[in-house]
Motif scaffolding. Structure first.
Motif, PDB file in Angstrom:
ATOM      1  N   LEU A 104      48.699  65.702 -26.642  1.00 60.49           N
ATOM      2  CA  LEU A 104      49.086  64.454 -27.311  1.00 60.49           C
ATOM      3  C   LEU A 104      50.585  64.370 -27.547  1.00 60.49           C
ATOM      4  CD1 LEU A 104      46.334  63.837 -30.008  1.00 60.49           C
ATOM      5  CD2 LEU A 104      46.978  62.329 -28.133  1.00 60.49           C
ATOM      6  N   HIS A 105      51.174  65.486 -28.015  1.00 58.02           N
ATOM      7  CA  HIS A 105      52.607  65.421 -28.346  1.00 58.02           C
ATOM      8  C   HIS A 105      53.461  65.109 -27.130  1.00 58.02           C
ATOM      9  CE1 HIS A 105      52.212  69.646 -27.070  1.00 58.02           C
ATOM     10  NE2 HIS A 105      53.474  69.530 -26.716  1.00 58.02           N
TER      11      HIS A 105
ATOM     12  N   TYR B 260      64.230  62.772 -36.928  1.00 56.13           N
ATOM     13  CA  TYR B 260      62.868  62.544 -37.414  1.00 56.13           C
ATOM     14  C   TYR B 260      61.939  63.627 -36.890  1.00 56.13           C
ATOM     15  CZ  TYR B 260      64.703  57.968 -38.574  1.00 56.13           C
ATOM     16  OH  TYR B 260      65.455  56.957 -39.093  1.00 56.13           O
ATOM     17  N   LEU B 261      60.915  63.886 -37.700  1.00 57.63           N
ATOM     18  CA  LEU B 261      59.964  64.940 -37.367  1.00 57.63           C
ATOM     19  C   LEU B 261      58.550  64.379 -37.521  1.00 57.63           C
ATOM     20  CD1 LEU B 261      59.383  68.054 -37.003  1.00 57.63           C
ATOM     21  CD2 LEU B 261      59.520  68.222 -39.483  1.00 57.63           C
ATOM     22  N   VAL B 262      57.663  64.713 -36.558  1.00 62.79           N
ATOM     23  CA  VAL B 262      56.278  64.258 -36.637  1.00 62.79           C
ATOM     24  C   VAL B 262      55.351  65.467 -36.628  1.00 62.79           C
ATOM     25  CG1 VAL B 262      54.459  62.944 -35.480  1.00 62.79           C
ATOM     26  CG2 VAL B 262      56.800  62.074 -35.475  1.00 62.79           C
ATOM     27  N   LEU B 263      54.459  65.518 -37.597  1.00 61.25           N
ATOM     28  CA  LEU B 263      53.424  66.552 -37.651  1.00 61.25           C
ATOM     29  C   LEU B 263      52.078  65.863 -37.567  1.00 61.25           C
ATOM     30  CD1 LEU B 263      54.513  68.703 -40.737  1.00 61.25           C
ATOM     31  CD2 LEU B 263      55.315  68.873 -38.387  1.00 61.25           C
ATOM     32  N   GLY B 264      51.095  66.549 -36.997  1.00 65.51           N
ATOM     33  CA  GLY B 264      49.783  65.933 -36.950  1.00 65.51           C
ATOM     34  C   GLY B 264      48.664  66.921 -36.740  1.00 65.51           C
ATOM     35  N   THR B 265      47.495  66.517 -37.155  1.00 64.47           N
ATOM     36  CA  THR B 265      46.305  67.300 -36.849  1.00 64.47           C
ATOM     37  C   THR B 265      45.268  66.365 -36.253  1.00 64.47           C
ATOM     38  OG1 THR B 265      45.496  66.886 -39.087  1.00 64.47           O
ATOM     39  CG2 THR B 265      46.593  68.990 -38.715  1.00 64.47           C
ATOM     40  N   ALA B 266      44.460  66.888 -35.344  1.00 69.34           N
ATOM     41  CA  ALA B 266      43.415  66.082 -34.719  1.00 69.34           C
ATOM     42  C   ALA B 266      42.070  66.730 -34.984  1.00 69.34           C
ATOM     43  CB  ALA B 266      43.663  65.984 -33.219  1.00 69.34           C
ATOM     44  N   SER B 267      41.080  65.910 -35.266  1.00 74.53           N
ATOM     45  CA  SER B 267      39.744  66.450 -35.472  1.00 74.53           C
ATOM     46  C   SER B 267      38.712  65.470 -34.933  1.00 74.53           C
ATOM     47  CB  SER B 267      39.499  66.716 -36.964  1.00 74.53           C
ATOM     48  OG  SER B 267      39.883  65.600 -37.708  1.00 74.53           O
TER      49      SER B 267
ATOM     50  N   PRO C  53      71.015  58.348 -28.561  1.00 74.92           N
ATOM     51  CA  PRO C  53      69.611  58.066 -28.871  1.00 74.92           C
ATOM     52  C   PRO C  53      69.175  58.802 -30.131  1.00 74.92           C
ATOM     53  CG  PRO C  53      69.795  59.460 -26.922  1.00 74.92           C
ATOM     54  CD  PRO C  53      71.183  59.060 -27.304  1.00 74.92           C
ATOM     55  N   ILE C  54      68.116  58.299 -30.747  1.00 74.86           N
ATOM     56  CA  ILE C  54      67.549  58.936 -31.937  1.00 74.86           C
ATOM     57  C   ILE C  54      66.850  60.227 -31.512  1.00 74.86           C
ATOM     58  CG2 ILE C  54      65.752  58.667 -33.698  1.00 74.86           C
ATOM     59  CD1 ILE C  54      66.481  55.604 -33.554  1.00 74.86           C
ATOM     60  N   ARG C  55      67.110  61.305 -32.240  1.00 76.42           N
ATOM     61  CA  ARG C  55      66.484  62.589 -31.887  1.00 76.42           C
ATOM     62  C   ARG C  55      65.228  62.810 -32.727  1.00 76.42           C
ATOM     63  NH1 ARG C  55      69.263  66.471 -28.987  1.00 76.42           N
ATOM     64  NH2 ARG C  55      68.473  68.170 -30.266  1.00 76.42           N
ATOM     65  N   ILE C  56      64.126  63.017 -32.034  1.00 78.18           N
ATOM     66  CA  ILE C  56      62.847  63.165 -32.722  1.00 78.18           C
ATOM     67  C   ILE C  56      62.152  64.442 -32.242  1.00 78.18           C
ATOM     68  CG2 ILE C  56      61.522  61.792 -31.041  1.00 78.18           C
ATOM     69  CD1 ILE C  56      60.107  60.557 -33.564  1.00 78.18           C
ATOM     70  N   ALA C  57      61.445  65.091 -33.140  1.00 75.09           N
ATOM     71  CA  ALA C  57      60.683  66.284 -32.762  1.00 75.09           C
ATOM     72  C   ALA C  57      59.215  66.016 -33.061  1.00 75.09           C
ATOM     73  CB  ALA C  57      61.165  67.497 -33.548  1.00 75.09           C
ATOM     74  N   ILE C  58      58.379  66.077 -32.015  1.00 75.26           N
ATOM     75  CA  ILE C  58      56.937  65.932 -32.199  1.00 75.26           C
ATOM     76  C   ILE C  58      56.359  67.344 -32.109  1.00 75.26           C
ATOM     77  CG2 ILE C  58      54.875  64.676 -31.475  1.00 75.26           C
ATOM     78  CD1 ILE C  58      57.031  62.653 -31.618  1.00 75.26           C
ATOM     79  N   VAL C  59      55.947  67.876 -33.233  1.00 79.79           N
ATOM     80  CA  VAL C  59      55.354  69.216 -33.238  1.00 79.79           C
ATOM     81  C   VAL C  59      53.982  69.122 -32.582  1.00 79.79           C
ATOM     82  CG1 VAL C  59      54.548  71.094 -34.713  1.00 79.79           C
ATOM     83  CG2 VAL C  59      56.612  69.827 -35.325  1.00 79.79           C
ATOM     84  N   PRO C  60      53.644  70.065 -31.680  1.00 79.62           N
ATOM     85  CA  PRO C  60      52.327  70.005 -31.029  1.00 79.62           C
ATOM     86  C   PRO C  60      51.218  69.792 -32.067  1.00 79.62           C
ATOM     87  CG  PRO C  60      53.631  71.733 -30.045  1.00 79.62           C
ATOM     88  CD  PRO C  60      54.448  71.165 -31.178  1.00 79.62           C
ATOM     89  N   ILE C  61      50.359  68.821 -31.774  1.00 80.44           N
ATOM     90  CA  ILE C  61      49.282  68.456 -32.697  1.00 80.44           C
ATOM     91  C   ILE C  61      48.301  69.628 -32.825  1.00 80.44           C
ATOM     92  CG2 ILE C  61      47.396  66.795 -33.082  1.00 80.44           C
ATOM     93  CD1 ILE C  61      50.079  65.370 -33.062  1.00 80.44           C
ATOM     94  N   ALA C  62      47.959  69.979 -34.045  1.00 76.67           N
ATOM     95  CA  ALA C  62      46.985  71.053 -34.258  1.00 76.67           C
ATOM     96  C   ALA C  62      45.570  70.498 -34.117  1.00 76.67           C
ATOM     97  CB  ALA C  62      47.185  71.643 -35.649  1.00 76.67           C
ATOM     98  N   TRP C  63      44.762  71.151 -33.319  1.00 80.37           N
ATOM     99  CA  TRP C  63      43.404  70.654 -33.063  1.00 80.37           C
ATOM    100  C   TRP C  63      42.382  71.388 -33.913  1.00 80.37           C
ATOM    101  CZ3 TRP C  63      42.006  66.509 -30.147  1.00 80.37           C
ATOM    102  CH2 TRP C  63      42.997  65.964 -29.342  1.00 80.37           C
ATOM    103  N   ASN C  64      41.611  70.653 -34.673  1.00 79.63           N
ATOM    104  CA  ASN C  64      40.513  71.242 -35.420  1.00 79.63           C
ATOM    105  C   ASN C  64      39.210  70.994 -34.671  1.00 79.63           C
ATOM    106  OD1 ASN C  64      42.297  71.963 -37.452  1.00 79.63           O
ATOM    107  ND2 ASN C  64      42.063  69.982 -38.451  1.00 79.63           N
TER     108      ASN C  64
END
Lengths: 432, 188
Positions: A52-53, A96-103, A32-43
């Motif tokens: 979310l992650h 693959y790597l996913v970064l995110g921020t939520a506001s 399988p494809i290996r993906i890392a979802i970094v915990p979403i930073a909350w503003n």
């Protein structure tokens, strides 16, 4: 194997002659494809409890195509592109790597998630996207994000935002039938219609807004159409005898269904504009369980005209019918795959009922499930997963399997027996 | 005739061999075989050499009797040479095949096909290598039309980054492996 070696030798030999070497790769590894979802930073001052992650990770993992790295295994938790050390992620074998921020959004109820998808192997940004959703139901937002990621990596629509409808039967405190709709991960499950008389055969309209189904509430079978989000419903013109197996045409202009007003069940077409039935098949055998091809030109159905139930395909414009299944004495309940090249159906072998898939052109049949009482297969709108009804220790449950047969799962559903799953079309556009 | 000569040689050489320890140099002047000269330090090798090659090494006096024989030998030698060249070409193809398989295996190990991969999709990537096996240039020469599929192939190449164990002759490398095309073509 030998043939492959010979072919590759031939390719090498011919490339040797032309002095331009070509090396052909026909398969990859099955990992399988290996993906890392970094915990979403909350503003936000009071970030929601839901993570979310985690929802995104579990969405991507559900059908076996992805494995996600847990935050505990991560060497760093970057918040921006500048903070990414690709070498670290390569060490962890992440693709693959996913970064995110939520506001917060414009109003208090809105959450805006800004996320970026990175290709670790090639050390580059693949996609930046902004998704807006309701704070009261973050799952929907997470599903949309996972579908975008899935689509970007796999080149196919993701199915985390799709829904499933099914019939639920409860005997306590009294016998009751429910028509239910749930998210594909089993959450957000709600009943949209219930009756003390049997409900059967839910079918999604192609626009994903309506369900057609059979209800016995009037003492006899009748087909109803119900708008999912408004609850508005209407019965189709009732005919004498059986009224069953409704199935929407891709244009949503027609329903194919089964009527027995001529004495024995045949396939009919209902025109939703003028509320009229038109007969499509006319045979003394039983014709039932119609499904439209994705281009709307053909209908596949089950008929016992040859003595045992087999799958037939009809050209809607000239009514020409061709038998499609020849293996075994029970083949039924066919559904086209979204590419229109194959169909999934119920196939009996050695007295056991399995879900199988058959290629329409080559006729090649492949059995997918190894359980014994499998029925009512329904296929995901991206063609990768099948959900079907089966039995687990006498209890009716819903189970799923990927179309390659490699990943299996059980769908968490409401208490009581569950039958006749129907997969929704894509409900949110998550393409590019 | 040749047999007798070779026997004569054999004994002569055997003699020389026994003298080797004391004074090796003159023995090889008789032979005029430079490659044997090189291997003088290794006694075993010398003996082996002598065993294998007495016929070729023997100086045949050119008389009328031997002329026909010489013609025959020359013809046989030509035939042998042709066969050797043939074999070399064959092993050349085998070598290309061997290293192509090495490359193929390393790409397969690093290729994860996306779900949208279908039979009939084809991606072609032109690879440029340096002799150590390192990939220095990657060009997508033919796209499948499916971006995810193209990306998966490029990822695989990037992940390999250096092909291991490409221990081949410089000529073979220059002719075939400095630039070659990888064709990604899923079976299912």
């Amino acid at each position: 194997m030998i043939l492959r070696i010979l072919t590759s030798l031939f390719i090498i030999y011919s490339s040797f002659l032309s002095s331009d070497l070509r090396i052909e790769i026909t398969k990859g590894i099955e990992d399988p494809i290996r993906i890392a979802i970094v915990p979403i930073a909350w503003n936000l001052e009071n970030p929601p409890r839901e993570y979310l992650h985690q929802i995104i990770s579990s969405d991507l993992e559900s059908f076996g195509e992805f494995v996600s790295l847990s935050p505990k295994e991560m060497l760093s938790l970057p918040n921006s592109e500048q903070e990414i050390f690709y070498r670290d992620w390569k060490l962890l074998d992440v693709d693959y790597l996913v970064l995110g921020t939520a506001s917060g959004g414009e109003n208090a109820q809105e959450i805006v998630v800004n996320f970026s998808l990175f290709n670790v192997t090639r050390e580059r940004l693949m996609k930046r996207s902004i998704s807006v959703g309701s704070a009261s139901y973050l799952n929907a937002l997470a599903h949309i994000i996972s579908d975008r990621i899935y689509n970007e990596i796999n080149g196919l629509p993701g199915i985390s935002s799709t829904k499933i409808s099914y019939i639920n039967q409860n005997s306590l405190p009294e016998l009751k039938y429910f028509l239910r709709v749930a998210d594909i991960d089993g959450r957000n499950d709600s009943s949209i219609f219930s009756s003390s008389e049997p409900l059967m055969s839910p079918s999604w309209s192609s626009d994903g807004k309506r369900l057609a189904y059979v209800s016995f509430e009037e003492g006899t079978s009748r087909i109803f159409i119900q708008e999912i989000y408004t609850g508005k419903r209407k019965g189709l013109k009732l005919e004498r005898g059986i009224n069953s197996s409704p199935n929407w045409s891709p244009s949503d202009k027609y329903l194919a269904a089964v009527l027995s007003k001529e004495g024995n069940p045949d396939i009919f077409r209902y025109d939703l504009e003028n509320d009229k039935w038109k007969q499509l098949t006319d045979h003394f055998g039983i014709d039932t369980e119609p499904d439209w091809s994705p281009d709307g030109r053909k209908i596949i159905f089950t008929s016992n005209r040859s003595g045992s139930p087999q799958i037939y395909e009809m050209n809607v414009s000239n009514k020409k019918i061709r038998r499609k299944t020849f293996e075994g004495t029970y083949n039924a309940r066919a559904r086209y795959t979204p590419d229109g090249k194959s169909f999934v159906f119920v196939h009996r072998r050695d007295g056991l009922f399995h879900i199988a898939v058959q290629n329409l052109r080559t006729g090649k049949l492949q059995i997918l499930t190894d359980t014994t009482l499998d029925e009512s297969p329904t296929i995901s709108p991206n063609g990768k997963v099948i959900i079907y009804a089966t039995k687990d220790k006498e209890k009716d449950i819903l189970a799923g399997i990927s179309i390659d047969g490699k990943t299996r799962f059980i769908l968490p559903t409401n208490s009581g027996g569950v039958r006749e799953p129907s997969w929704s079309p894509l409900l949110v556009s998550t393409g590019n | 005739m040749g047999l007798v000569l070779s026997f004569a040689n054999f004994f002569q050489i055997d003699n020389l061999y026994s003298l080797n320890k004391i004074e090796p140099m003159p023995a090889y002047l008789v032979f005029e075989k430079p490659q044997v000269l090189k291997k003088i330090a290794n006694k075993k090798a010398v003996k082996k050499q002598i065993y294998e090659e007495p016929v070729i090494a023997s100086p045949i006096p050119e008389t009328a009797d031997t002329r026909a024989e010489l013609e025959n030998i020359k013809m046989e030698k030509d035939l042998l040479l042709k066969e050797i060249i043939n074999n070399e070409t064959k092993s050349f193809v085998e070598e290309i095949s061997f290293f192509s398989n090495l490359i193929r295996d390393q790409v397969i190990m690093n290729w994860k096909q996306p779900s949208s991969a279908q039979k009939g999709m084809t991606v072609e990537i032109l690879i440029t290598l340096v002799p150590t096996g390192e990939i220095i240039q990657v060009n997508l020469t033919k796209s499948s039309g499916n971006q995810a599929f193209d990306n998966s192939a490029l990822n695989a190449v990037q992940k390999v980054s250096k092909f291991e164990n490409l221990d081949m002759g410089r000529k073979l490398f220059d002719n075939h492996f400095r630039k070659f095309t990888l064709v990604f073509n899923p079976e299912n």
